[in-house]
Design a protein around this motif. Structure first.
Motif, PDB file in Angstrom:
ATOM      1  N   ILE A  28       0.851  -1.078  -0.016  1.00  0.00           N
ATOM      2  CA  ILE A  28       0.024   0.008   0.054  1.00  0.00           C
ATOM      3  C   ILE A  28       0.842   1.294   0.058  1.00  0.00           C
ATOM      4  O   ILE A  28       1.670   1.488   0.842  1.00  0.00           O
ATOM      5  N   GLY A  29       0.798   2.273  -1.048  1.00  0.00           N
ATOM      6  CA  GLY A  29       1.562   3.358  -0.962  1.00  0.00           C
ATOM      7  C   GLY A  29       0.300   4.376  -0.897  1.00  0.00           C
ATOM      8  O   GLY A  29      -0.756   4.554  -1.025  1.00  0.00           O
ATOM      9  N   SER A  30       1.193   5.821  -0.813  1.00  0.00           N
ATOM     10  CA  SER A  30       0.273   7.063  -0.294  1.00  0.00           C
ATOM     11  C   SER A  30      -0.253   7.537  -1.794  1.00  0.00           C
ATOM     12  O   SER A  30       0.564   7.926  -2.519  1.00  0.00           O
ATOM     13  N   LYS A  31      -1.290   7.619  -1.976  1.00  0.00           N
ATOM     14  CA  LYS A  31      -1.986   8.253  -3.112  1.00  0.00           C
ATOM     15  C   LYS A  31      -1.655   9.907  -3.277  1.00  0.00           C
ATOM     16  O   LYS A  31      -1.217  10.435  -4.266  1.00  0.00           O
ATOM     17  N   ALA A  32      -1.564  10.623  -2.021  1.00  0.00           N
ATOM     18  CA  ALA A  32      -0.902  12.266  -1.848  1.00  0.00           C
ATOM     19  C   ALA A  32       0.456  11.943  -2.303  1.00  0.00           C
ATOM     20  O   ALA A  32       0.694  12.782  -2.979  1.00  0.00           O
ATOM     21  N   GLY A  33       1.220  11.128  -1.809  1.00  0.00           N
ATOM     22  CA  GLY A  33       2.687  10.979  -2.345  1.00  0.00           C
ATOM     23  C   GLY A  33       2.883  10.569  -3.704  1.00  0.00           C
ATOM     24  O   GLY A  33       3.649  11.307  -4.372  1.00  0.00           O
ATOM     25  N   PHE A  34       1.966   9.766  -4.242  1.00  0.00           N
ATOM     26  CA  PHE A  34       2.074   9.624  -5.821  1.00  0.00           C
ATOM     27  C   PHE A  34       1.551  10.723  -6.469  1.00  0.00           C
ATOM     28  O   PHE A  34       2.448  11.391  -7.367  1.00  0.00           O
ATOM     29  N   ASP A  35       0.860  11.714  -6.145  1.00  0.00           N
ATOM     30  CA  ASP A  35       0.342  12.862  -6.930  1.00  0.00           C
ATOM     31  C   ASP A  35       1.451  13.811  -6.676  1.00  0.00           C
ATOM     32  O   ASP A  35       1.685  14.737  -7.645  1.00  0.00           O
ATOM     33  N   ALA A  36       2.084  13.909  -5.442  1.00  0.00           N
ATOM     34  CA  ALA A  36       3.155  15.005  -5.310  1.00  0.00           C
ATOM     35  C   ALA A  36       4.451  14.675  -6.143  1.00  0.00           C
ATOM     36  O   ALA A  36       4.968  15.440  -6.247  1.00  0.00           O
ATOM     37  N   ALA A  37       4.557  13.288  -6.350  1.00  0.00           N
ATOM     38  CA  ALA A  37       5.802  12.911  -7.116  1.00  0.00           C
ATOM     39  C   ALA A  37       5.819  13.661  -8.368  1.00  0.00           C
ATOM     40  O   ALA A  37       6.687  13.956  -8.982  1.00  0.00           O
ATOM     41  N   GLY A  38       4.618  13.568  -8.911  1.00  0.00           N
ATOM     42  CA  GLY A  38       4.241  14.333 -10.347  1.00  0.00           C
ATOM     43  C   GLY A  38       4.685  13.391 -11.681  1.00  0.00           C
ATOM     44  O   GLY A  38       4.249  13.673 -12.804  1.00  0.00           O
ATOM     45  N   SER A  39       5.243  12.265 -11.551  1.00  0.00           N
ATOM     46  CA  SER A  39       5.270  11.190 -12.470  1.00  0.00           C
ATOM     47  C   SER A  39       5.495   9.683 -12.080  1.00  0.00           C
ATOM     48  O   SER A  39       6.137   9.906 -10.657  1.00  0.00           O
ATOM     49  N   TRP A  40       5.542   8.792 -12.885  1.00  0.00           N
ATOM     50  CA  TRP A  40       5.840   7.450 -12.307  1.00  0.00           C
ATOM     51  C   TRP A  40       7.370   7.463 -12.087  1.00  0.00           C
ATOM     52  O   TRP A  40       7.818   6.833 -11.270  1.00  0.00           O
ATOM     53  N   THR A  41       8.146   8.114 -13.003  1.00  0.00           N
ATOM     54  CA  THR A  41       9.343   8.114 -12.766  1.00  0.00           C
ATOM     55  C   THR A  41       9.934   8.592 -11.422  1.00  0.00           C
ATOM     56  O   THR A  41      10.774   7.676 -10.805  1.00  0.00           O
ATOM     57  N   GLU A  42       9.574   9.516 -10.962  1.00  0.00           N
ATOM     58  CA  GLU A  42       9.907  10.148  -9.678  1.00  0.00           C
ATOM     59  C   GLU A  42       9.315   9.241  -8.628  1.00  0.00           C
ATOM     60  O   GLU A  42      10.090   8.993  -7.469  1.00  0.00           O
TER      61      GLU A  42
END
Length: 527
Positions: A180-194
């Motif tokens: 389980i990962g953080s959706k907010a964390g994913f959105d903040a990363a800005g891309s799949w790569t980051e």
């Protein structure tokens, strides 16, 4: 039981405020906690579970990611509450999870059903996202491709529905790639790569630094919810490809733990001052895969593949390269399967005469077969490859060994690709998690078109996956093994081993899996 551990020696939102909060949540090491340096032969290319499935990936991700259900490897693989405190299997297609309240992600956000629904939704599991090359969907499909929907019921409850009946509806959420990962964390990363460089989970450690191909640094997570905390002040996994260099660094004190120690180095390390060895066989089978696709491919004839299998003296490999510290399995299965383990099945046969007869019957006249391998991704990989080529030669098989550097070269789709290495982790204690996951229609090799699936095998596998009746499943599994023997797309060799070199001042008991548990439940330091 051959998978028991052998012991010897001792033992981010886009807002800047969230980013700052995340940094603050990385705990400063307690005064008494020391740093830990682990020399590994390789690191994963990415840290997102839905983008890579490899032994080196499994080694690290459980330190910073967690699952709804926990597999307790110290209690026979029993399933226990993890990020979920309870679950209700409503039907063979539907399960409702109640989440643990107060669990904090590494970015300071509380975990809710919205995060879990994202983790099991199409954006993460199926989307051909930028930076993934589309591989995410291929990697996940054999595990979680059956998910039809993840429905939020309230802040801490959600329902997951499968497209078909699933005999392993609970087990799928207790292991890779159900982290389980953080959706907010994913959105903040800005891309799949980051995101894949520094994902946000809930584990006892958080990712502090990731340098591709060089090092991964983890630090303790101050607000970790669990009872077992990070044992080290900072953990650094550093890539050191050569085993001799890893051993020298261990003995000098540069490294605290080293991986992929071969049995031939055990005596050396046990006799050396200040170091020892831990480990043993793990829940994984080391094996081979055969590419039988393409016009003019000699491996298109199943008799040639049968001959390849019959010409392998697996026990000789175990004895010569592993000093008998592992075992030849009874086909594609492990005793961890429990009620689904077919103890009366024979081990893979070694019959040189029959192999020669099959080659003659098939009209094989010495066509070259290319075997691609690597030197040290697996323990004793290069040595095993050389022995196999010699054994095949005795049967009259003309196999050329090509040693390459990485998996991209292994999988390069050229007409001469014939044989390559693989491993088969028992992510679930059931054959669905091994032979069907790897060789079924959703497996990566079938998806790559490496072989054409046998309709009988596929029908049996679908029955195995959906039928909850144990006796019926046992009968189906036996038929699957027979069908695969007649038309093999690979072969098991032996139970994969994982031996580690460890400094005497490090008390650590490894699990019988790739994951290295570095919490205070398993790791401590001697003063």
């Amino acid at each position: 039981m051959i998978f028991a551990t052998l012991m010897s020696g001792r033992r981010l939102r886009a807002a800047a405020a969230v980013a700052v909060a995340a940094t603050a949540l990385l705990a400063d090491a307690p005064a008494e906690a020391r740093d830990l340096t682990i020399a590994v032969q390789k690191l994963p290319d990415v840290l997102e579970p839905a983008m890579e499935n490899s032994n080196v990936h499994a080694r690290v991700i459980y330190s910073f990611f967690e699952t709804l259900v926990k597999t307790d490897y110290r209690d026979g693989g029993r399933l226990k509450p993890g990020l979920a405190t309870a679950w209700e299997i409503e039907s063979p297609r539907s399960i409702v999870f109640t989440l643990r309240e107060g669990v904090t992600f590494h970015n300071g956000e509380e975990m809710t059903a919205e995060d879990v629904a994202w983790a099991f939704g199409p954006e993460r599991l199926n989307k051909q996202a930028e930076g993934t090359g589309g591989r995410g969907a291929v990697v996940v499909r054999p595990f979680l491709g059956g998910i039809q929907s993840a429905e939020v019921l309230d802040r801490y409850r959600l329902r997951i529905t499968m497209a078909e009946d699933d005999a392993l509806i609970l087990q799928r959420f207790a292991n890779y790639p159900a982290q389980i990962g953080s959706k907010a964390g994913f959105d903040a990363a800005g891309s799949w790569t980051e995101w894949a460089k520094k994902p946000v989970g809930t584990g006892p450690y958080a990712v502090a630094q990731f340098e591709f191909g060089e090092r991964l640094v983890l630090r303790p997570f101050a607000d970790y919810w669990g009872g077992s905390k990070a044992a080290a002040g900072e953990v650094t996994f550093v890539v050191v490809p050569e085993i001799a260099t890893r051993i020298a660094g261990l003995r000098s004190g540069q490294f605290d733990i080293i991986t992929e120690v071969g049995p031939d180095h055990i005596v050396e390390l046990e006799r050396a001052d200040g170091v020892g060895v831990v480990g043993g066989p793990i829940l994984n089978l080391r094996g081979l895969i055969y590419d039988s696709a393409g016009d003019g491919n000699p491996l298109a004839d199943p008799r040639i593949r049968q001959a390849l299998n019959l010409a392998i003296d697996r026990q000789a490999i175990v004895d010569s390269l592993y000093s008998g510290k592992t075992e030849v399995p009874r086909g594609w299965q492990m005793d961890v399967f429990g009620d689904m383990y077919l103890a009366d099945r024979p081990k893979s046969e070694y019959d040189l005469a029959q192999a020669k007869a099959l080659l003659q019957e098939a009209g094989y006249d010495g066509e070259e077969i290319v075997y691609r391998s690597q030197q040290g991704y697996y323990t004793n990989q290069g040595q095993t490859a050389q022995i196999l080529v010699s054994m095949w030669k005795q049967a009259g098989l003309n196999v050329r060994l090509d040693m390459v550097e990485n998996w991209d070269q292994i999988y390069e789709d050229t007409p001469d690709r014939g044989i390559f290495d693989g491993s088969f982790t028992a992510f679930y204690p059931d054959p669905v998690g091994q032979i069907w996951r790897r060789f079924g229609p959703n497996g990566s090799w079938a998806q790559r078109g490496i072989y054409e699936l046998d309709e009988t095998f596929v029908e049996l596998g679908r029955e195995l996956q959906s039928n909850p009746d144990v006796q019926a499943r046992r009968e189906v599994f036996a038929q699957m093994l027979d069908a695969f023997k007649a038309n093999p797309h690979g072969t098991p060799l032996h139970a994969l081993t994982q031996f580690y070199g460890v400094r005497d001042d490090v008390e650590w008991s490894p699990y019988p899996v790739q994951y290295m548990n570095l919490t205070n439940a398993e790791l401590s330091f001697v003063e």
